[in-house]
Motif scaffolding. Sequence first.
Motif, short mmCIF file in Angstrom:
data_model
loop_
_atom_site.label_atom_id
_atom_site.label_comp_id
_atom_site.label_asym_id
_atom_site.label_seq_id
_atom_site.Cartn_x
_atom_site.Cartn_y
_atom_site.Cartn_z
N GLU A 144 -9.75 0.67 2.13
CA GLU A 144 -9.03 0.31 3.33
C GLU A 144 -9.52 0.61 4.79
O GLU A 144 -9.84 1.52 4.98
N GLU A 162 -10.51 3.69 -2.10
CA GLU A 162 -9.07 3.57 -2.84
C GLU A 162 -9.21 2.99 -4.20
O GLU A 162 -10.20 2.24 -4.52
N GLY A 204 -4.03 4.36 -2.20
CA GLY A 204 -4.03 5.49 -0.99
C GLY A 204 -5.43 6.36 -1.08
O GLY A 204 -6.13 6.46 -2.28
N GLY A 205 -6.09 6.60 0.05
CA GLY A 205 -7.21 7.21 0.20
C GLY A 205 -7.56 8.37 -0.82
O GLY A 205 -6.57 9.14 -0.65
N THR A 217 2.07 2.08 8.60
CA THR A 217 0.81 2.97 8.06
C THR A 217 -0.82 2.59 8.51
O THR A 217 -1.42 2.93 7.48
N SER A 218 -0.82 2.29 9.75
CA SER A 218 -2.18 2.09 10.24
C SER A 218 -2.81 0.99 9.45
O SER A 218 -4.12 0.78 9.96
N LEU A 261 -1.09 8.31 2.47
CA LEU A 261 -1.19 9.72 2.58
C LEU A 261 -0.72 10.39 1.26
O LEU A 261 0.22 10.90 1.07
N LYS A 267 0.82 -1.06 0.06
CA LYS A 267 -0.25 -0.23 0.00
C LYS A 267 0.80 1.32 0.06
O LYS A 267 2.06 1.35 0.65
N LYS A 308 -5.95 13.67 2.67
CA LYS A 308 -5.27 12.82 3.78
C LYS A 308 -4.33 13.38 4.29
O LYS A 308 -4.15 13.36 5.57
N PHE A 343 -5.33 8.66 16.96
CA PHE A 343 -4.83 8.69 15.49
C PHE A 343 -3.94 10.01 15.37
O PHE A 343 -3.85 10.33 14.38
N GLU A 397 -11.23 4.16 4.07
CA GLU A 397 -10.72 5.23 3.00
C GLU A 397 -11.08 4.36 1.58
O GLU A 397 -10.83 3.15 1.39
C1 OOG Z 1 -2.03 6.57 7.58
C2 OOG Z 1 -2.32 5.69 6.39
C3 OOG Z 1 -2.94 6.46 5.46
C4 OOG Z 1 -4.03 6.41 3.00
O1 OOG Z 1 -4.78 5.70 2.25
O2 OOG Z 1 -3.77 7.79 3.05
C5 OOG Z 1 -3.51 5.88 4.34
C6 OOG Z 1 -3.05 7.01 8.46
O3 OOG Z 1 -4.00 8.21 8.13
O4 OOG Z 1 -3.36 6.60 9.69
O5 OOG Z 1 -3.58 4.38 4.45
#
Ligand code: OOG
Length: 262
Positions: free
Chosen positions: A140, A109, A233-234, A161-162, A65, A62, A70, A149, A107
């Motif tokens: 995601e 994606e 990514g989101g 990355t969470s 950010l 993945k 985001k 967070f 998110e």
């Molecule tokens: C970090 C992971 C961000 C995205 O798609 O932007 C992410 C977070 O925001 O906790 O996966």
Amino acid sequence: MKLDKATIDALAEHLENCQLQARDTAKITDDHPAMDWEDAYAIQAALLARKQSRGLRLAGLKAGLTSFAKMKQMGVSSPVFGWMTEDYAVPHGGEVKTSELIHPKVEPEIAFVLKKPLSGPGCHIGTVLAATDFVLPGIEVIDSRYRDFKFDLKSVIADNTSASRFVVGGQPMKVDGQDLRTVGIVMEKNGQPVAFGAGAAVLGHPATAIAMLANHLGARGEEIPAGTLILSGGITEAVSVAAGDSVTLKVQGMGSTGLRFI
Ligand code: OOG
Ligand code: MG
């Protein structure tokens, strides 16, 4: 690198325990302010090694950010990269046990699946599109292990990355003749539209996120194998979810996918 191997392994164990026990923690740079980017990615790699040593397979990679929405939401200014193991994969229309998570968010994606390997440096939108088998909708589920967070970039990289769950599905679309910048998305929570956007929100073109990942791995002597699934990514801000919520993502030309939180 500023941290020794024992500290890196201990931090990976700590972050994984927080994940497995669904409890939050202070961001790790509070106790290790000197840690650098290599330390952060080394902790992330140690976390993956822990899972692989228990027999879990890698399910995808993945980028995160990667959209302004985001970056603004999280107060950071550059993309990050991580991975998903097989236990993160939720079947299309499947369920996520909310009790296993701390404070999940979803998110919208665009997911890429490769037919050829990708390597950097020098990877760009053109190489990515030539190597892409198809794209499809992906949601995601992120679940930062950090309290409220709140994190900085090094802490969130260490925390992979969470990443926590993801679903892909819908109608796979070939990228030939498509303009991924203008592909529209609508994410619905309990039937109400909660996020709207278009592919261009991700770095101007979502394939840019995949190229950045290939270049990031290339700098480490690694490549992205053929067949890899990658979340780009989101596209919008992440949306909080709770038990009872159902989330659907519609992507223009690619149908929809969804999951439910129980
Ligand atoms: C970090 C992971 C961000 C995205 O798609 O932007 C992410 C977070 O925001 O906790 O996966
Ligand atoms: Mg994401």
